[in-house]
Design a protein around this motif. Structure first.
Motif, mmCIF file in Angstrom:
data_model
loop_
_atom_site.group_PDB
_atom_site.id
_atom_site.type_symbol
_atom_site.label_atom_id
_atom_site.label_comp_id
_atom_site.label_asym_id
_atom_site.label_seq_id
_atom_site.Cartn_x
_atom_site.Cartn_y
_atom_site.Cartn_z
ATOM 1 N N THR A 89 1.558 14.801 -7.891
ATOM 2 C CA THR A 89 2.448 15.894 -7.489
ATOM 3 C C THR A 89 3.869 15.546 -7.874
ATOM 4 O OG1 THR A 89 1.019 16.405 -5.586
ATOM 5 C CG2 THR A 89 3.257 17.309 -5.575
ATOM 6 N N SER A 90 4.517 16.430 -8.624
ATOM 7 C CA SER A 90 5.889 16.193 -9.094
ATOM 8 C C SER A 90 6.848 16.048 -7.918
ATOM 9 C CB SER A 90 6.337 17.359 -9.976
ATOM 10 O OG SER A 90 7.679 17.188 -10.392
ATOM 11 N N GLY A 91 7.746 15.058 -8.014
ATOM 12 C CA GLY A 91 8.768 14.866 -6.994
ATOM 13 C C GLY A 91 8.302 14.171 -5.740
ATOM 14 N N GLN A 92 7.029 13.735 -5.724
ATOM 15 C CA GLN A 92 6.473 13.083 -4.541
ATOM 16 C C GLN A 92 5.999 11.661 -4.872
ATOM 17 O OE1 GLN A 92 6.398 14.445 -1.394
ATOM 18 N NE2 GLN A 92 7.568 16.113 -2.338
ATOM 19 N N PRO A 93 6.069 10.740 -3.909
ATOM 20 C CA PRO A 93 5.489 9.406 -4.131
ATOM 21 C C PRO A 93 4.001 9.532 -4.426
ATOM 22 C CG PRO A 93 6.824 9.454 -2.139
ATOM 23 C CD PRO A 93 6.669 10.887 -2.567
ATOM 24 N N LEU A 94 3.481 8.571 -5.158
ATOM 25 C CA LEU A 94 2.057 8.563 -5.489
ATOM 26 C C LEU A 94 1.366 7.413 -4.773
ATOM 27 C CD1 LEU A 94 -0.380 9.546 -7.226
ATOM 28 C CD2 LEU A 94 0.385 7.918 -8.975
ATOM 29 N N VAL A 95 0.313 7.736 -4.058
ATOM 30 C CA VAL A 95 -0.552 6.720 -3.447
ATOM 31 C C VAL A 95 -1.975 7.082 -3.847
ATOM 32 C CG1 VAL A 95 -1.365 5.623 -1.344
ATOM 33 C CG2 VAL A 95 1.008 6.396 -1.493
ATOM 34 N N THR A 96 -2.625 6.208 -4.607
ATOM 35 C CA THR A 96 -3.951 6.522 -5.118
ATOM 36 C C THR A 96 -4.869 5.317 -5.045
ATOM 37 O OG1 THR A 96 -5.179 7.390 -7.023
ATOM 38 C CG2 THR A 96 -3.283 6.002 -7.513
ATOM 39 N N ASP A 97 -6.139 5.587 -4.749
ATOM 40 C CA ASP A 97 -7.142 4.528 -4.677
ATOM 41 C C ASP A 97 -7.961 4.505 -5.961
ATOM 42 O OD1 ASP A 97 -6.512 3.631 -2.067
ATOM 43 O OD2 ASP A 97 -7.608 5.329 -1.215
ATOM 44 N N PHE A 98 -7.901 3.395 -6.682
ATOM 45 C CA PHE A 98 -8.680 3.214 -7.899
ATOM 46 C C PHE A 98 -9.989 2.502 -7.562
ATOM 47 C CE2 PHE A 98 -4.518 3.714 -9.993
ATOM 48 C CZ PHE A 98 -4.867 4.529 -11.058
ATOM 49 N N THR A 99 -11.081 2.941 -8.160
ATOM 50 C CA THR A 99 -12.382 2.305 -7.951
ATOM 51 C C THR A 99 -13.088 2.107 -9.294
ATOM 52 O OG1 THR A 99 -13.504 4.441 -7.640
ATOM 53 C CG2 THR A 99 -12.673 3.327 -5.662
ATOM 54 N N ALA A 100 -13.997 1.136 -9.313
ATOM 55 C CA ALA A 100 -14.765 0.846 -10.526
ATOM 56 C C ALA A 100 -16.057 0.154 -10.135
ATOM 57 C CB ALA A 100 -13.967 -0.044 -11.466
ATOM 58 N N THR A 101 -17.029 0.228 -11.032
ATOM 59 C CA THR A 101 -18.283 -0.512 -10.864
ATOM 60 C C THR A 101 -18.525 -1.321 -12.124
ATOM 61 O OG1 THR A 101 -19.231 1.211 -9.455
ATOM 62 C CG2 THR A 101 -20.753 -0.363 -10.442
ATOM 63 N N ALA A 102 -18.699 -2.636 -11.947
ATOM 64 C CA ALA A 102 -18.976 -3.524 -13.077
ATOM 65 C C ALA A 102 -19.964 -4.581 -12.639
ATOM 66 C CB ALA A 102 -17.688 -4.181 -13.567
ATOM 67 N N ASN A 103 -20.961 -4.825 -13.464
ATOM 68 C CA ASN A 103 -22.020 -5.790 -13.132
ATOM 69 C C ASN A 103 -22.643 -5.489 -11.776
ATOM 70 O OD1 ASN A 103 -21.554 -7.275 -15.544
ATOM 71 N ND2 ASN A 103 -19.840 -8.336 -14.557
ATOM 72 N N SER A 104 -22.830 -4.190 -11.520
ATOM 73 C CA SER A 104 -23.450 -3.704 -10.274
ATOM 74 C C SER A 104 -22.631 -4.033 -9.032
ATOM 75 C CB SER A 104 -24.875 -4.271 -10.127
ATOM 76 O OG SER A 104 -25.678 -3.918 -11.222
ATOM 77 N N GLN A 105 -21.343 -4.287 -9.197
ATOM 78 C CA GLN A 105 -20.466 -4.578 -8.072
ATOM 79 C C GLN A 105 -19.296 -3.597 -8.053
ATOM 80 O OE1 GLN A 105 -19.857 -8.864 -9.031
ATOM 81 N NE2 GLN A 105 -20.675 -9.243 -6.980
ATOM 82 N N VAL A 106 -18.818 -3.287 -6.843
ATOM 83 C CA VAL A 106 -17.749 -2.306 -6.671
ATOM 84 C C VAL A 106 -16.404 -3.015 -6.564
ATOM 85 C CG1 VAL A 106 -16.810 -0.484 -5.206
ATOM 86 C CG2 VAL A 106 -19.287 -0.659 -5.552
ATOM 87 N N TYR A 107 -15.444 -2.535 -7.352
ATOM 88 C CA TYR A 107 -14.071 -3.027 -7.350
ATOM 89 C C TYR A 107 -13.162 -1.887 -6.879
ATOM 90 C CZ TYR A 107 -15.663 -6.753 -10.554
ATOM 91 O OH TYR A 107 -16.324 -7.821 -11.136
ATOM 92 N N SER A 108 -12.079 -2.224 -6.177
ATOM 93 C CA SER A 108 -11.143 -1.183 -5.778
ATOM 94 C C SER A 108 -9.776 -1.774 -5.441
ATOM 95 C CB SER A 108 -11.676 -0.395 -4.576
ATOM 96 O OG SER A 108 -11.761 -1.229 -3.436
ATOM 97 N N PHE A 109 -8.746 -0.935 -5.552
ATOM 98 C CA PHE A 109 -7.411 -1.300 -5.081
ATOM 99 C C PHE A 109 -6.589 -0.033 -4.908
ATOM 100 C CE2 PHE A 109 -6.872 -1.156 -9.696
ATOM 101 C CZ PHE A 109 -5.625 -0.578 -9.878
#
Length: 253
Positions: A100-120
């Protein structure tokens, strides 16, 4: 006859001088250039239209193991994505958040690699400042940290991965990882380090400035860290309250 001897002597002197000059040139050619990262960019990935908002490119280092992090907030399209290279393994993250323009961004990134879940979680203010990460879930890493810098079209951000080798004052060996991220425009650098031989130590943060090709550290009264840039490599020394040694890092992003 005397004239022949004189001409011969002059010719011999000229040949000796030429041979000496050739030898000097060969000696200079033996000096090898420093390490060069063949996959790294020489110009920023970031686009100028995103220099003053939260869109664009964020680059950084990872320590816990060792690696780099590349975050693209709609710089190359309409999606937000991230790529982490950790111990040589590439993990690609996605998110469903909306920018959203003009607003701070807070987002959760996720991924799956080698059948394991990564996030930050990635957070940044509306103008692209104060980029931070939190809530890190990286399988196999209970202690891990990221350090990011926003890249702009006039500020190339460079990331280096390296190691330390030294001794504690007690004589015990010391070895660890030390990764560096450099802001080319501001001539500043930050680094994360972790002692590999310690079972209880955390991750240390240091920062400093760059003058010419020399890295200096604003580390405080008991710690010094210096380094010299040679192409895409940094070679330096460190001294802490109870340890000292050398370090070396090569650019990987």
């Amino acid at each position: 006859m005397n004239r022949i001897y004189k001409n011969t002597s002059v010719l011999l002197l000229l040949m000796i001088a030429a041979a000496s000059l050739t030898g000097c040139k060969k000696d200079k050619k033996t000096e090898e250039p420093g390490f060069t990262c063949s996959t790294c960019k020489d110009v920023p990935d970031a686009k100028a239209e995103y220099n003053s908002n939260s869109k664009g490119i964020y680059k950084g280092i990872v320590v816990g193991s060792t690696g780099t992090l590349f975050i693209d907030i709609m710089n190359s399209g309409t999606v937000m994505k991230a790529t982490m290279v950790l111990d040589g393994i590439t993990v690609n993250f996605t998110t469903v958040s909306v920018w959203t323009s003009g607003q701070p961004l807070v987002t959760d990134f996720t991924a799956t690699a080698n059948s394991q879940v990564y996030s930050f979680r990635f957070s940044v203010d509306a103008v692209g400042g104060n980029a931070t990460t939190s809530s890190l879930t990286i399988p196999g890493h209970t202690i891990i940290s990221f350090q990011l810098i926003k890249e702009t079209s006039d500020n190339l951000v460079k990331c280096y991965e390296g190691s330390t080798v030294g001794k504690k004052d007690s004589g015990a060996a010391q070895a660890g990882s030390l990764n560096v991220v450099i802001s080319s425009k501001t001539n500043t650098w930050t680094a994360l380090s972790k002692d590999k031989l310690s079972t209880s130590g955390g991750i240390n943060f240091v920062a400093g400035t760059i003058t010419g090709n020399t890295l200096n550290c604003n580390c405080g009264p008991t710690t010094t860290v210096t380094g010299v840039l040679d192409n895409d490599e940094i070679i330096g020394t460190y001294k802490g309250s109870d340890n000292s040694g050398t370090w070396n890092a090569k650019r990987t992003l």
